[in-house]
Design an enzyme around this catalytic site. Structure first.
Site, PDB file in Angstrom:
ATOM      1  CB  SER A 337      -0.890  -0.002   1.242  1.00  0.00           C
ATOM      2  OG  SER A 337      -0.105   0.300   2.381  1.00  0.00           O
ATOM      3  CE  LYS A 338      -0.180   8.560  -0.136  1.00  0.00           C
ATOM      4  NZ  LYS A 338       0.408   8.716   1.197  1.00  0.00           N
ATOM      5  NE  ARG A 339      -1.087   4.795   6.975  1.00  0.00           N
ATOM      6  CZ  ARG A 339      -2.079   4.156   7.579  1.00  0.00           C
ATOM      7  NH1 ARG A 339      -1.975   2.872   7.835  1.00  0.00           N
ATOM      8  NH2 ARG A 339      -3.142   4.790   7.946  1.00  0.00           N
TER       9      ARG A 339
END
Ligand code: GLU
Length: 585
Positions: A337-339
């Site tokens: 994910s972007k995280r």
């Protein structure tokens, strides 16, 4: 055989994740391999999720990667428009056609009514789904009389059109990647096809457009596999089943293995990061104090090689333990994910994105300094392999080697070290003149300049030692400016008073050396060292620091040759005087 027509169909809801770039790449490779057509279709029917700038981002990212489109909103084509918002007038008819031919129905239930139904069923321990089992007890054209329906329609009442999924049927596809995939129709919900504002949902627009654009293969991420049963039913409903595309669902891109970045040294850093995220997610968490949660997280992270076992929920686990384990499981494993990019410090998007707020901004592979082909080569291997040992491929070679059959079923783990390795390989194998032209603006942006021949030689000398081309100007700064600092600590150590006289003598010899080529300099300098029975380090280390400021780098003889006699001798004189002063200070 019919030439494939494939489409990349992103929704412009934000920047394009590298998973999307991989989907585009596989579509491109497949089309090009078989002389087919690669299409970009922008799926922007959901205006609530539309993000300005996202379409431009997608187009720019594809162009940066060199994935040339045959048909697109910008380029046009015989099957346009290629933006769903510009096709919106055609979807309504197909929605109503579903109702006319018995594959769909009007649903008049309000959001409140559906909530009430959901609550009612949940109270009985059942899960609510609008489907073959429940639709007969809801407010729709299946349960109402024709007159009632007509009255509501005439009064312009809000309605949606839902797909009427048949009961007790097995819907199946032959996925090119996953083989036979079956959907039990009782488990399919009667998805909304036309929304109350008259706009289609993704499913309806996607299928209608794939049919009208004569798409032969739908190559997309695994997250769309659960929707495919509905899509097959739609093809059936419209009588298009014979021209239904073949499906290939690509494996997920997974987060990096925790053991690749967690270690005893950084365990506290990650513990604190995760702790903060945990409490953000569980703001109501009162079972344990922050310090106890911290200890629990730290204990698990320390056992990095047994994480899967440590995160398994055991019968005796209490609520708090379950919450912590669940949180860590979703943080450490699963889909990239972007995280993860923020947390682990690597890009997960091709290009930087500004975002509406500063905290929404992030960097991209391009801005970090990747060669687009290195990123493409890396992405090609996230889910596919050529079945040979070869790892470095040009785009043409990828086209040649690619096949959908060699795409794997299981998730592909993102490994940033591998991405950097690909970039390094591209640098090492890069053509020096090409690299020089890339270096030119980077050197200029530092306020320096150099002629093309120097840049080419710098590229040759440094490409083996850099991960990114952008690392080179700073590392080789002494070729572009006289204004560099000495590593004084090192200079002090390497400058020995007992050799001072000989070192000065060598500067004189160099000043008189006609042939200032690397080969000849090597002969002269090594000859001088041997003749005078000096240590190599005693002579070469001060030389190197005086001309370049630092103790490491490419071949000293190459450095001297490239700097030329005048510069080298001047720097040696100045440097040696400085080192002597340092020693005496
Ligand atoms: N619009 C969908 C997306 O954003 C397309 C999925 C598909 O390829 O069918 O990924």
């Amino acid at each position: 055989m019919q030439k494939p027509r494939v489409r990349f169909a992103p929704s412009p809801t934000g920047a394009l994740h590298i998973g999307g770039v991989r989907t585009a790449l596989y579509n491109y490779l497949y089309a090009k391999k078989l002389g087919g057509t690669f299409i970009l279709r922008i799926e922007d029917t959901d205006q609530t999720r539309y993000v300005p700038g996202a379409e431009d981002y997608i187009t720019e990212a594809l162009a940066w990667c060199g994935l040339e489109l045959d048909e697109s909103p910008a380029k046009g084509g015989d099957y346009g428009p290629y933006r769903q918002s510009e096709r919106k007038d055609m979807y309504g008819d197909f929605g109503h056609q579903l109702v006319r031919n018995g594959w769909g129905y009007y649903a008049f239930d309000t959001a409140e009514e559906l909530d009430a139904k959901r609550e009612e069923m949940e109270a009985k321990g059942e899960k609510f789904s609008y489907n073959a089992l429940t639709r007969n007890s809801l407010r729709n054209s299946l349960t109402m009389s024709d007159a009632e329906v007509k009255e509501l329609l005439d009064a312009n009442a809000d309605f949606t059109i839902r797909l009427k999924c048949p009961a007790d049927e097995i819907v199946s596809i032959n996925d090119i990647v996953r083989g036979k995939v079956e959907f039990q129709s009782n488990l399919l919900d009667d998805k909304v096809m036309l929304k109350s504002d008259g706009m289609p949902t993704y499913h309806l627009a996607n299928v209608v457009d794939d049919y009208h654009m004569k798409i032969t293969h739908v190559i997309r991420g695994e997250e769309w596999l659960p929707s495919t049963g509905h899509h097959v039913l739609l093809y059936r409903a419209f009588g298009w089943e014979n021209s239904m595309p073949q499906f290939a669902h690509l494996p997920l891109i997974l987060k990096p293995a925790p053991s690749s970045y967690l270690n005893n040294k950084n365990v506290d850093i990650y513990t604190d990061k995760f702790l903060e995220e945990f409490f953000k997610k569980h703001s109501d968490f009162t079972l344990k104090t922050k310090d106890q949660v911290r200890q629990a997280i730290r204990g698990i992270l320390l056992d990095k090689d047994n994480l899967s076992a440590r995160l398994q929920i055991k019968p005796k686990d209490k609520e708090d333990k379950i919450a912590i384990k669940g949180f860590l499981k979703s943080t450490l494993f699963g889909k990239l994910s972007k995280r993860d990019g923020d947390r682990l410090g690597f890009p997960v998007f091709p290009l930087a994105w500004q975002g509406e707020k500063p905290e929404d901004a992030f960097t991209g592979f391009r801005e970090v300094g990747f060669d687009p082909m290195a990123m493409i080569n890396f992405l090609a291997f996230l889910g596919w392999n050529p079945g040979t040992e070869q790892e470095i491929f040009s785009l043409e070679q990828l086209v040649e080697a690619f096949s959908l059959e060699r795409i794997g079923k299981s998730g592909a783990r993102f490994d940033y070290e591998k991405a950097k390795w690909f970039n390094q390989q591209y640098l090492i194998h890069g053509n020096n003149a090409d690299l020089a032209s890339q270096l030119k603006p980077l050197v200029a942006s530092e306020g320096w300049s150099a002629d093309d021949a120097t840049l080419e030689k710098v590229a040759e000398l440094y490409k083996q030692r850099a991960t990114f081309i952008g690392d080179i100007p700073q590392a080789a700064s002494y070729f572009f400016t006289d204004d560099f600092n000495y590593d004084e600590k090192n200079a002090k150590k390497k400058w020995k008073e007992k050799n001072a006289e000989k070192n000065h003598e060598l500067v004189g010899i160099l000043a008189d050396t006609e042939d200032f080529s690397a080969d000849n300099l090597e002969k002269v300098i090594k000859g001088f060292i041997e003749e005078n029975e000096l240590g190599f380090g005693d002579v070469m280390a001060p030389l190197r620091i005086a001309v370049s400021g630092v103790g490491g780098g490419p071949s000293l003889f190459e450095i001297l040759a490239l700097l030329g006699k005048e510069k080298s001798v001047g720097r040696l004189k100045k440097g040696y005087a400085h080192f002597e002063a340092l020693k005496n200070a």
